[in-house]
Design a protein around this motif. Structure first.
Motif, short mmCIF file in Angstrom:
data_model
loop_
_atom_site.label_atom_id
_atom_site.label_comp_id
_atom_site.label_asym_id
_atom_site.label_seq_id
_atom_site.Cartn_x
_atom_site.Cartn_y
_atom_site.Cartn_z
N THR B 473 1.22 -1.09 -0.16
CA THR B 473 -0.24 0.12 0.16
C THR B 473 1.09 1.20 0.30
OG1 THR B 473 -0.13 -0.63 2.35
CG2 THR B 473 -2.05 -0.63 1.43
N ARG B 474 2.14 0.90 0.55
CA ARG B 474 2.81 2.02 1.02
C ARG B 474 4.10 2.17 0.92
NH1 ARG B 474 0.60 6.82 0.74
NH2 ARG B 474 1.76 8.12 1.04
N SER B 475 4.71 2.04 -0.44
CA SER B 475 5.90 1.24 -0.52
C SER B 475 7.25 2.22 -0.30
CB SER B 475 6.38 0.45 -1.87
OG SER B 475 6.38 1.84 -2.95
N GLN B 476 7.31 3.54 0.47
CA GLN B 476 8.54 3.82 0.62
C GLN B 476 9.56 3.62 1.05
OE1 GLN B 476 5.08 5.17 0.30
NE2 GLN B 476 4.88 7.71 0.47
N GLY B 477 10.44 3.57 0.66
CA GLY B 477 11.62 2.89 1.46
C GLY B 477 11.77 1.28 1.60
N ALA B 478 10.99 0.87 1.24
CA ALA B 478 11.31 -0.79 1.83
C ALA B 478 11.35 -1.37 0.03
CB ALA B 478 9.45 -1.52 1.74
N ALA B 479 11.03 -2.74 0.50
CA ALA B 479 11.48 -3.29 -0.97
C ALA B 479 12.88 -2.90 -1.94
CB ALA B 479 10.15 -3.02 -2.13
N SER B 771 16.16 1.44 -12.79
CA SER B 771 15.48 1.68 -13.30
C SER B 771 14.26 1.70 -12.20
CB SER B 771 14.62 1.51 -14.72
OG SER B 771 16.22 2.30 -15.89
N TYR B 772 14.79 0.27 -12.34
CA TYR B 772 13.69 -0.29 -10.70
C TYR B 772 13.89 0.48 -9.35
CZ TYR B 772 12.71 -3.91 -7.37
OH TYR B 772 12.15 -4.65 -6.54
N LEU B 773 15.01 1.25 -9.11
CA LEU B 773 15.00 1.56 -8.21
C LEU B 773 14.14 3.32 -7.70
CD1 LEU B 773 18.64 1.45 -6.55
CD2 LEU B 773 16.38 0.21 -6.14
N VAL B 774 14.85 3.51 -9.47
CA VAL B 774 13.72 4.76 -9.35
C VAL B 774 12.32 5.09 -9.21
CG1 VAL B 774 13.41 6.56 -10.88
CG2 VAL B 774 15.93 5.93 -10.33
N THR B 775 11.65 3.41 -8.97
CA THR B 775 9.98 3.24 -9.78
C THR B 775 9.84 2.43 -7.74
OG1 THR B 775 10.65 2.15 -11.85
CG2 THR B 775 8.36 2.23 -10.70
N GLN B 776 10.54 2.04 -7.59
CA GLN B 776 10.80 2.23 -6.24
C GLN B 776 10.43 3.15 -5.37
OE1 GLN B 776 10.65 -1.36 -4.53
NE2 GLN B 776 9.65 -1.59 -6.75
N ARG B 777 11.20 4.00 -5.75
CA ARG B 777 11.27 5.30 -4.34
C ARG B 777 10.51 6.26 -5.41
NH1 ARG B 777 17.51 4.83 -3.32
NH2 ARG B 777 16.61 6.80 -2.07
N ARG B 778 9.94 6.39 -6.14
CA ARG B 778 8.89 6.95 -6.19
C ARG B 778 7.90 8.00 -5.60
NH1 ARG B 778 7.51 7.73 -12.10
NH2 ARG B 778 5.91 8.84 -11.30
N GLY B 779 7.46 7.34 -4.36
CA GLY B 779 6.83 8.31 -4.05
C GLY B 779 7.95 8.77 -2.40
N GLU B 780 8.81 8.31 -2.26
CA GLU B 780 9.75 8.89 -1.43
C GLU B 780 10.83 10.51 -2.32
OE1 GLU B 780 13.40 6.85 -0.79
OE2 GLU B 780 14.73 8.09 0.14
N ILE B 781 11.07 9.99 -3.17
CA ILE B 781 11.63 10.70 -4.11
C ILE B 781 10.32 12.10 -3.93
CG2 ILE B 781 12.57 11.51 -6.01
CD1 ILE B 781 13.39 8.99 -6.55
N GLY B 782 9.07 11.82 -4.54
CA GLY B 782 8.47 12.91 -4.30
C GLY B 782 7.88 13.26 -3.41
N ILE B 783 8.00 13.05 -1.59
CA ILE B 783 7.96 13.62 -1.18
C ILE B 783 9.23 14.70 -0.27
CG2 ILE B 783 7.90 13.24 1.54
CD1 ILE B 783 6.54 10.55 1.15
N SER B 862 15.21 13.02 -11.15
CA SER B 862 15.22 14.06 -11.03
C SER B 862 14.68 15.24 -11.07
CB SER B 862 17.02 14.71 -10.91
OG SER B 862 17.06 14.99 -12.17
N ARG B 863 13.71 15.08 -12.11
CA ARG B 863 12.56 15.95 -12.99
C ARG B 863 11.06 15.56 -12.59
NH1 ARG B 863 14.17 19.97 -14.56
NH2 ARG B 863 16.19 19.68 -12.78
N LEU B 864 11.33 14.32 -11.75
CA LEU B 864 9.89 13.94 -10.97
C LEU B 864 9.08 14.69 -10.86
CD1 LEU B 864 9.34 10.82 -10.87
CD2 LEU B 864 9.31 10.98 -8.77
N ASP B 865 7.92 15.14 -10.81
CA ASP B 865 7.30 16.03 -10.53
C ASP B 865 6.39 15.74 -9.19
OD1 ASP B 865 4.72 17.47 -10.18
OD2 ASP B 865 3.13 16.81 -12.11
N PRO B 866 6.45 16.10 -8.26
CA PRO B 866 6.22 15.50 -6.49
C PRO B 866 4.65 15.57 -6.94
CG PRO B 866 7.03 17.53 -6.73
CD PRO B 866 7.39 17.75 -8.05
N MET B 867 4.37 16.16 -6.90
CA MET B 867 2.21 15.92 -7.34
C MET B 867 1.70 14.54 -7.90
SD MET B 867 1.44 17.98 -4.68
CE MET B 867 -0.28 16.68 -5.01
N GLN B 868 2.21 14.36 -8.97
CA GLN B 868 2.13 13.24 -9.62
C GLN B 868 2.46 11.92 -9.03
OE1 GLN B 868 3.33 13.26 -14.15
NE2 GLN B 868 2.02 12.33 -14.52
#
Lengths: 122, 873
Positions: B473-479, B771-783, B862-868
């Motif tokens: 459900t909330r995968s930040q920092g895990a996996a 790429s996989y790591l980035v996908t995993q950490r999207r939420g974290e990076i967004g925050i 680094s170009r991630l849109d945090p809201m998205q």
């Protein structure tokens, strides 16, 4: 069972390993019995010390059947109005029981000699 | 047990479990529980019914076969759902498996397959050797050594001697053209020793093998089929070799190519070999073969032979007489030279295969990480861990099998290609994809499947059921479990890539060194061909000198030919002839000692034609011929080694052979040339060809842009002079040099290709992981971004994350390379195994590629849109 800690359960499982076959064979010496009956009997006789896990009972029974030490047959239960699968000891099974028994005895004696050397002297 | 029976068992088990469950339920009800409560209580008491059923079911196995089929079916379905992924993996695996199987085929056929002789492990070659280092400094055997050995030894059943005659002129008879054929002369017992029986007729016997016996000859199967059309009446016929009659007594069996595949006729040793060749213990001319007695080891024989040879040396103390002997198993003696190159290539393909495996494992880890939830759910529902692992392995085995199938096909192509390029591999005729190679291929497939499947499978943790279910459900920092495994795999991959890159660039550098060697003479626009004058028709030096004179005159008159020259030994071809001599003006040498130098006979125009510079003195002159030819020209290194103190012009070279004693006056000094591209410059001396001593020469002509077009006119000139003369080896100098560096170029090319492929794989791997790591950490990076983190910081941290495994791999790879390249030393020419440029350049290239591979995902992070990113959750 609920009062038992996880650790104790573990102990029982270990104890059963390898001896379960012998206990089943010994139980069947009294006559044919169905799986649940065998499990209950072992559990009762040991004052619930040995908890019969179904997960090990059924594989064990089928293993023994495969080896030809027990045979099975669906029969009407005398006290209930239903057919149950009864296991009975084969001739081969009887021999195997003797083998297992003597092996177990040797093992127990050997362990005892190490554990209680004083008892040996007296 | 058949399948029906099996189904019955299953139903039986279901019924048993069901009835016992009902009994339990009944009993619970009898204790006063309600129907529902009783059912739950019974279920609780029973535990996981599905698991019990599975486990009990497994008792009646051969269910392994059944479950294997199920696993494979399941795996196939899963894989077909991701065709892109599957195709990539299959391609990667097929490359690795194809290369490995191809190399294995070559290694097995060349290095390991026994030679086709009965009890071949008892066959050995014996060499004359130097007691200081017998394994390295061994040479051909001198005649007297051989005869002494044969008399004194106790280790061998039989001993035979052979040598390659350069060739015979097989005269044209009855409409057949004259031909120039390679020949071998061997003692009569050679083929008896080997255990080969003739296809037709007989081999020599002791009677044929002596001087003054009737001349006899045995034909090769190929010559018999080709020239005599397999005529069974060939036995007893007479053929003319060098214009002398020989009686054909036998034909060798088909495929008998030992010891020399090019030899087309065999003649008896003692009958053919000039007696003066067999008078000196210092004249090393012959190959010796022997068959060990059944209970004698190579080491025992080695000890005995060395002792005998040491005794011979004590009797004839000269530095030409060997101080020891060296016994080598026959197989080893044939393939020993190519062994390091083959093993190196095999190791390189092994690296490639491992990298392929790691990459596949890497991809599978990524997939299994993505499928953690599925695994967790299945575990919760009673799926055993072993089941999940098995499925994972089934998937990878399936991938590898598909890759293996494609790989075997690639291997088949690769082996054929390798053989056309590298036809001088010893025993090349035995190289083909045989059942052994296919079995090896299947083994490789299974190994790869296990390896690639087990790594991700082991990342399953049985106890972690709840974790993955909650974390989804909330995968930040895990996996990070999967990611960790992938980082380790990547480091290994990168390190193997580094090893390949280092090896490849060393070989490449060595090859370039080899090609850029300055032979010391002209090599371009140079056409060469070999001519051999038969003794029977050109009996005297006068006749030979006259032939050479006329030939040069006529060839030079041809249009388009600038210069022409004759020599008995061209530079760069590897031809080398040592001759012992002394210099009368120098202080006398100790008894039995002599100097040595490479000797060639050349015509007066040779040095100018070949652009070998004159340092001092003069060239030979046209009138210095026959009796008036006691002049010599020496090379610079000759002067440096033997005459450095005085003016060499006017000094003398005395060649003291058994028959004659000649003094040659040194008249000139010329530049050094290499006898072969890979060898160092040796002292050389030149004598006038017009002495008329040599009957085998090479003609070198300098022509316009395309030297080969002139070949035909030149051959016509020769045919006009003597229609019975055959011309051999019509090659340009560049072809000769290309031939001698072909192995080096092929090795460098192959390893470089492997290295590039693995670099690509490593880059893809790096890209994938990050790429996989980035996908995993999207939420974290967004925050983080939402909280005001700087984008450069994000970029930096992602880059570091991706590059760390690459750096670890790089360091590891450099360490392994430093150890591995030492093993390559024998294959490197003019290049240190610790070549500084290589060891600096490779890390830079690798780092650049790794950085490029990591940049894309890091940049996108680094170009991630945090809201998205946050809304995606």
């Amino acid at each position: 069972m609920s009062s038992m800690t996880r650790k104790e359960q573990q102990q029982h499982a270990n104890l059963l390993q390898g001896t379960l076959d012998m206990l089943i064979l010994r139980t069947l010496l009294y006559g044919p019995a169905h799986g649940r009956h065998i499990g209950k009997h072992i559990q009762r006789t040991t004052n619930d010390f040995l908890q019969m896990q179904h997960g090990s009972l059924y594989p064990a029974l089928h293993r023994l059947e495969r080896k030809g030490w027990v045979s099975s047959k669906w029969e009407m239960a005398p006290d209930r109005n239903r057919e149950l699968k009864y296991y009975r000891l084969t001739e081969q099974g009887r021999k195997q029981l003797l083998v297992e028994e003597s092996k177990w005895k040797q093992m127990a004696e050997a362990v005892a000699r190490v554990m209680w050397p004083a008892a040996e002297e007296s | 047990m058949n399948w029906l029976h099996f189904r019955r068992r299953d139903r039986d088990l279901d019924r048993e479990l069901q009835s016992d469950l009902e009994m339990e339920e009944e009993e619970q009800r009898e204790r006063g529980l309600s129907a529902d409560e009783a059912r739950y209580a019974a279920r609780r008491a029973f535990g996981n019914v599905t698991l019990i059923r599975e486990q009990t079911h497994a008792i009646w196995s051969w269910s392994w076969l059944e479950s294997l089929m199920r696993d494979l079916r399941y795996a196939l379905r899963t894989l077909l759902r991701v065709p892109g992924f599957s195709a990539t993996v299959v391609l990667v695996m097929s490359l690795g498996i194809g290369a490995t199987v191809a190399m294995f085929t070559v290694v097995h056929s060349v290095l390991m397959k026994p030679l086709p002789f009965p009890d071949q492990e008892r066959l050995v070659r014996i060499y004359d050797a130097d007691a200081q280092d017998p394994t390295r400094n061994h040479t051909a055997v001198s005649g007297p050594d051989f005869f002494d050995w044969r008399q004194q030894q106790h280790s061998f059943e039989q001993m035979a001697v052979a040598w390659n005659l350069s060739s015979y002129n097989l005269s044209g008879t009855a409409g057949l053209l004259p031909e120039h054929i390679d020949a071998l002369t061997a003692s009569w017992n050679l083929y008896g020793l080997l255990g080969v029986k003739p296809a037709l007729g007989r081999f020599f016997d002791a009677h044929d093998d002596q001087q003054g016996a009737n001349a006899t000859v045995v034909l090769s199967w190929g010559l018999w089929k080709r020239r005599y059309e397999g005529d069974p009446n060939i036995l007893g016929r007479t053929i003319l070799l060098d214009a002398k009659p020989y009686t054909v007594i036998g034909v060798l069996p088909e495929g008998q190519d030992f010891p020399d595949a090019t030899a087309q006729v065999w003649t008896p040793f003692l009958h053919e070999t000039p007696t003066q060749w067999m008078q000196s213990h210092g004249a090393h001319n012959f190959q010796v073969l022997a068959r060990l007695k059944p209970n004698v080891t190579v080491l025992q024989a080695q000890a005995e032979m060395s002792a005998i040879q040491a005794g011979i040396h004590r009797q004839f103390p000269s530095n030409w007489v060997s101080t020891a002997a060296h016994v080598v198993p026959l197989l080893e003696s044939r393939v020993g030279k190519i062994k390091p190159a083959l093993l190196m290539l095999f190791a390189a393909t092994g690296c490639l295969l491992l990298i392929g495996c790691l990459n596949v494992a890497n991809l599978l880890v990524a997939r299994s990480a993505a499928r953690r939830r599925e695994a967790a759910i299945r575990t919760a529902l009673g799926g055993g861990r072993w089941r999940l692992i098995r499925e994972q392995i089934a998937e990878s085995v399936l991938l590898c099998a598909a890759g293996g199938l494609l790989g075997l096909f690639l291997a088949w192509i690769a082996v054929r290609w390798l053989l056309t390029l590298h036809s001088d591999i010893p025993r090349a005729e035995g190289i083909h994809l045989d059942s052994f190679a296919i079995i090896a291929g299947i083994g490789t497939v299974l190994f790869c499947g296990m390896l690639a499947g087990l790594v991700p499978a082991l990342t399953f943790k049985e106890r972690q059921i709840l974790g993955p279910l909650q974390e989804s459900t909330r995968s930040q920092g895990a996996a990070h479990t999967g990611a960790q495994a992938r980082r380790v795999l990547l480091s290994l991959e990168v390190s193997l890539t580094v090893v390949l890159l280092v090896g490849a660039s060393l070989l490449l550098k060595s090859y370039q060194r080899l090609r850029s060697v300055d032979l010391g003479c002209r090599t371009d626009h140079l056409l060469t061909m070999g001519i051999s004058l038969p003794d029977a028709t050109y009996k005297t030096p006068v006749e030979r000198a006259h032939f050479y004179d006329t030939l040069l005159e006529r060839v030079r008159a041809l249009p388009g030919i600038e210069v022409a020259a004759l020599t008995d030994r061209l530079p760069g071809t590897g031809d080398f002839s040592d001759e012992g001599f002394f210099i009368p003006e120098n202080p006398p040498l100790p008894a039995g000692q002599s100097l040595d130098a490479d000797v060639s006979d050349v015509d007066p125009g040779y040095f100018q034609a070949m652009q070998i510079p004159l340092i001092k003195g003069r060239f030979f002159q046209q009138n210095e011929r026959l009796g008036r030819s006691e002049h010599a020209i020496v090379s610079q290194s000759f002067v440096h080694k033997y005459l450095s103190h005085t003016d060499p012009i006017g000094k003398h070279i005395n060649i003291d052979s058994s028959s004659t004693s000649h003094n040659f006056e040194i008249v000139g000094i010329v530049g050094d040339v290499h006898t072969s591209v890979a060898s160092d410059v040796e002292p050389a001396m030149y004598f006038p060809l017009f002495r008329g001593e040599q009957n085998g020469v090479s003609l070198a002509v300098v022509t316009g842009p395309d030297p080969l077009t002139i070949a035909l006119p030149v051959q016509k000139v020769i045919a006009n002079m003597d229609p019975n003369l055959a011309v051999s080896d019509v090659l340009t100098m560049n072809q000769i040099l290309g031939k001698s560096t072909l192995d080096a170029s092929l090795e460098a090319m192959l390893v470089m290709a492997f290295a590039v492929v693995s670099l690509l794989l490593a880059a893809v791997g790096l890209y994938g992981v990050l790429s996989y790591l980035v996908t995993q950490r999207r939420g974290e990076i967004g925050i983080r971004l939402a909280l005001g983190a700087q984008r450069t910081k994000v970029l930096e941290s992602m880059l570091i994350d991706g590059l760390r495994p690459a750096m670890v791999g790089l360091v590891l790879g450099m360490l392994v390379s430093a150890g591995a390249t030492r093993q390559m030393q024998s294959m490197l020419y003019g290049t240190s195994p610790f070549d500084a440029a290589t060891f600096i350049l490779v890390p830079i290239v690798l780092f650049a590629v790794a950085a490029a591979a990591c940049c894309v995902p890091a940049w996108s992070a680094s170009r991630l849109d945090p809201m998205q990113a946050l809304r995606m959750e």
